[in-house]
Write a protein that holds these residues in place. Structure first.
Motif, PDB file in Angstrom:
ATOM      1  N   ASP A 155     108.345 -11.616  96.045  1.00 53.95           N
ATOM      2  CA  ASP A 155     107.856 -12.878  95.496  1.00 53.95           C
ATOM      3  C   ASP A 155     107.388 -12.750  94.049  1.00 53.95           C
ATOM      4  O   ASP A 155     106.572 -13.535  93.575  1.00 53.95           O
ATOM      5  CB  ASP A 155     106.723 -13.430  96.358  1.00 53.95           C
ATOM      6  N   GLN A 156     107.927 -11.747  93.327  1.00 52.46           N
ATOM      7  CA  GLN A 156     107.512 -11.532  91.937  1.00 52.46           C
ATOM      8  C   GLN A 156     108.736 -11.308  91.045  1.00 52.46           C
ATOM      9  O   GLN A 156     109.669 -10.601  91.432  1.00 52.46           O
ATOM     10  CB  GLN A 156     106.586 -10.315  91.826  1.00 52.46           C
ATOM     11  N   TRP A 157     108.707 -11.926  89.866  1.00 50.89           N
ATOM     12  CA  TRP A 157     109.767 -11.773  88.869  1.00 50.89           C
ATOM     13  C   TRP A 157     109.138 -11.428  87.520  1.00 50.89           C
ATOM     14  O   TRP A 157     108.040 -11.877  87.207  1.00 50.89           O
ATOM     15  CB  TRP A 157     110.579 -13.062  88.734  1.00 50.89           C
ATOM     16  N   GLN A 158     109.848 -10.641  86.743  1.00 50.43           N
ATOM     17  CA  GLN A 158     109.383 -10.262  85.410  1.00 50.43           C
ATOM     18  C   GLN A 158     110.457 -10.626  84.399  1.00 50.43           C
ATOM     19  O   GLN A 158     111.652 -10.358  84.623  1.00 50.43           O
ATOM     20  CB  GLN A 158     109.093  -8.761  85.354  1.00 50.43           C
ATOM     21  N   SER A 159     110.055 -11.227  83.278  1.00 47.61           N
ATOM     22  CA  SER A 159     111.027 -11.615  82.249  1.00 47.61           C
ATOM     23  C   SER A 159     111.027 -10.617  81.109  1.00 47.61           C
ATOM     24  O   SER A 159     110.000 -10.005  80.799  1.00 47.61           O
ATOM     25  CB  SER A 159     110.710 -13.013  81.713  1.00 47.61           C
ATOM     26  N   ARG A 160     112.182 -10.466  80.482  1.00 47.98           N
ATOM     27  CA  ARG A 160     112.289  -9.645  79.276  1.00 47.98           C
ATOM     28  C   ARG A 160     113.494 -10.102  78.468  1.00 47.98           C
ATOM     29  O   ARG A 160     114.482 -10.597  79.020  1.00 47.98           O
ATOM     30  CB  ARG A 160     112.398  -8.159  79.612  1.00 47.98           C
ATOM     31  N   CYS A 161     113.425  -9.935  77.171  1.00 43.33           N
ATOM     32  CA  CYS A 161     114.540 -10.266  76.290  1.00 43.33           C
ATOM     33  C   CYS A 161     115.636  -9.215  76.436  1.00 43.33           C
ATOM     34  O   CYS A 161     115.353  -8.027  76.590  1.00 43.33           O
ATOM     35  CB  CYS A 161     114.083 -10.321  74.837  1.00 43.33           C
ATOM     36  N   ALA A 162     116.888  -9.648  76.375  1.00 42.27           N
ATOM     37  CA  ALA A 162     118.005  -8.721  76.543  1.00 42.27           C
ATOM     38  C   ALA A 162     119.232  -9.298  75.844  1.00 42.27           C
ATOM     39  O   ALA A 162     119.193 -10.367  75.245  1.00 42.27           O
ATOM     40  CB  ALA A 162     118.273  -8.476  78.028  1.00 42.27           C
ATOM     41  N   GLY A 163     120.336  -8.565  75.956  1.00 40.76           N
ATOM     42  CA  GLY A 163     121.587  -8.945  75.313  1.00 40.76           C
ATOM     43  C   GLY A 163     122.019  -7.862  74.352  1.00 40.76           C
ATOM     44  O   GLY A 163     121.338  -7.571  73.374  1.00 40.76           O
ATOM     45  N   ALA A 164     123.175  -7.244  74.624  1.00 37.04           N
ATOM     46  CA  ALA A 164     123.591  -6.080  73.844  1.00 37.04           C
ATOM     47  C   ALA A 164     123.686  -6.340  72.339  1.00 37.04           C
ATOM     48  O   ALA A 164     123.175  -5.537  71.546  1.00 37.04           O
ATOM     49  CB  ALA A 164     124.915  -5.534  74.389  1.00 37.04           C
ATOM     50  N   PRO A 165     124.334  -7.409  71.874  1.00 33.66           N
ATOM     51  CA  PRO A 165     124.400  -7.618  70.413  1.00 33.66           C
ATOM     52  C   PRO A 165     123.019  -7.769  69.779  1.00 33.66           C
ATOM     53  O   PRO A 165     122.779  -7.262  68.676  1.00 33.66           O
ATOM     54  CB  PRO A 165     125.225  -8.908  70.278  1.00 33.66           C
ATOM     55  N   TRP A 166     122.130  -8.468  70.461  1.00 32.79           N
ATOM     56  CA  TRP A 166     120.760  -8.620  69.969  1.00 32.79           C
ATOM     57  C   TRP A 166     120.060  -7.265  69.905  1.00 32.79           C
ATOM     58  O   TRP A 166     119.350  -6.954  68.946  1.00 32.79           O
ATOM     59  CB  TRP A 166     120.008  -9.585  70.885  1.00 32.79           C
ATOM     60  N   GLN A 167     120.263  -6.432  70.929  1.00 33.64           N
ATOM     61  CA  GLN A 167     119.640  -5.112  70.949  1.00 33.64           C
ATOM     62  C   GLN A 167     120.149  -4.237  69.802  1.00 33.64           C
ATOM     63  O   GLN A 167     119.388  -3.453  69.227  1.00 33.64           O
ATOM     64  CB  GLN A 167     119.903  -4.438  72.302  1.00 33.64           C
ATOM     65  N   VAL A 168     121.427  -4.356  69.459  1.00 28.75           N
ATOM     66  CA  VAL A 168     121.965  -3.599  68.327  1.00 28.75           C
ATOM     67  C   VAL A 168     121.277  -4.035  67.036  1.00 28.75           C
ATOM     68  O   VAL A 168     120.910  -3.206  66.197  1.00 28.75           O
ATOM     69  CB  VAL A 168     123.496  -3.765  68.229  1.00 28.75           C
TER      70      VAL A 168
END
Length: 330
Positions: free
Chosen positions: A29-42
């Motif tokens: 019953d728990q979710w965690q958010s985080r920013c992601a996306g390979a081009p953005w990470q580069v």
């Protein structure tokens, strides 16, 4: 006709394709958010290495869009390349891996009407193309219309302007035979192509990643190709008919984690290509491997605010690069 005013702080490196919010199920019953996306990470990694960088794309105006905006701010990305729209965010849900009471690690995207699809290249700052030295493309954005067609045309136009292009396709479940034409088009345009063995097998629907390598080389024999093989912890750089090899060392990583460091490794390679364009391929491979190892280290004393493993202090990467010993492949 007045001349374009070129601001000295416009970025030399701009990345296009995908930034999203990952929602990770950490408990039933728990979710965690985080920013992601390979081009953005580069782009994030390039900025932390010291290159003037930006991620160009459209994001939502809600709490998730603000999370991305804040991460870009913390990493000193050029915020003029972000377009905030009153549209939903691009989300990726992941049910979790090896969690008690959870079922598998399958992830899926939600974003049929998301902000990213409405990105407008003509809304970027005046003079940005003149300042640009290198553009990177990749991620799921190249498989999502109408964004994919805009990015493909943009890459073609930048190539015609003499700009360097890099491409890292990655793989998502939607990249089936309908993605084949885009894959070939981008491979033919790119000066640098970054792939891993697992994605090659998926993209070319083959059991042996060497078949994908051979096809990419046939499409674009002049491209420099960075290959990560997670199971063996090996990183290879193909330049012309030559292969240079090195291994990730000193890190307690499983195969999946090795693959996750591919964005950092690509940033190290591109940084080396931009700063030392006349260097030999083995030097570029040193920087690629060193950047991946630095990302795996993720030492708190080097981290930026809200740091992720792709934040790469230049001094640390340069130190690690000196100890990397590439060999010539058989």
């Amino acid at each position: 006709m007045s001349s374009v005013v070129l601001h000295p702080d416009l970025p030399h490196f701009v990345s296009f394709g995908e930034v999203r919010i990952d929602l990770l199920r950490t408990a039933p019953d728990q979710w965690q958010s985080r920013c992601a996306g390979a081009p953005w990470q580069v782009a994030m990694a390039m900025s932390s290495l010291g290159e003037l960088s930006a991620y160009a794309g459209a994001i939502s105006r809600d709490v998730f869009g603000q999370e991305i905006w804040q991460a870009c701010t913390d990493a000193n990305l050029d915020l003029r390349f972000l377009q905030q729209l009153s549209k939903p965010p691009l989300l990726s849900f992941n049910a979790g891996q090896s969690q008690p009471g959870l079922s598998g690690d399958e992830s899926f995207l939600v974003g049929s009407d998301a902000a990213d699809l409405l990105f407008r290249p003509d809304g970027l700052p005046s003079g940005w193309v003149k300042a640009l030295r290198w553009a990177h493309f990749g991620g799921v954005g190249l498989s999502r219309e109408p964004l994919a067609s805009r990015l493909s045309a943009l890459a073609e136009g930048l190539k015609a302007e003499g700009k360097k292009i890099s491409y890292a396709p990655g793989f998502r479940s939607g990249m089936d035979s309908r993605y084949d034409d885009m894959l070939e088009h981008m491979c033919r345009l790119a000066d640098v192509i970054a792939v891993n063995a697992e994605d090659l097998c998926a993209l070319f629907r083959a059991s042996d990643h060497h078949l994908g390598l051979a096809q990419i080389s046939a499409w674009n024999p002049g491209a420099m190709l960075l290959l990560t093989v997670g199971a063996s912890r090996r990183v290879s750089l193909f330049a012309g008919a030559q292969e240079w090899r090195a291994s990730l060392s000193g890190l307690d990583l499983d195969a999946g984690t090795c693959l996750d460091l591919g964005d950092a490794g690509l940033a190290g390679l591109l940084f080396s290509r931009m700063r030392h364009p006349q260097a030999t391929p083995d030097l570029h491979l040193r920087w690629a491997v060193a950047a991946a190892e630095a990302a795996g280290t993720a030492s708190p004393e080097y981290a930026l605010a809200h740091a992720r493993p792709w934040t790469l202090p230049h001094a640390l990467v340069a130190t690690l690069a000196a100890s990397v010993l590439p060999t010539i492949g058989a």
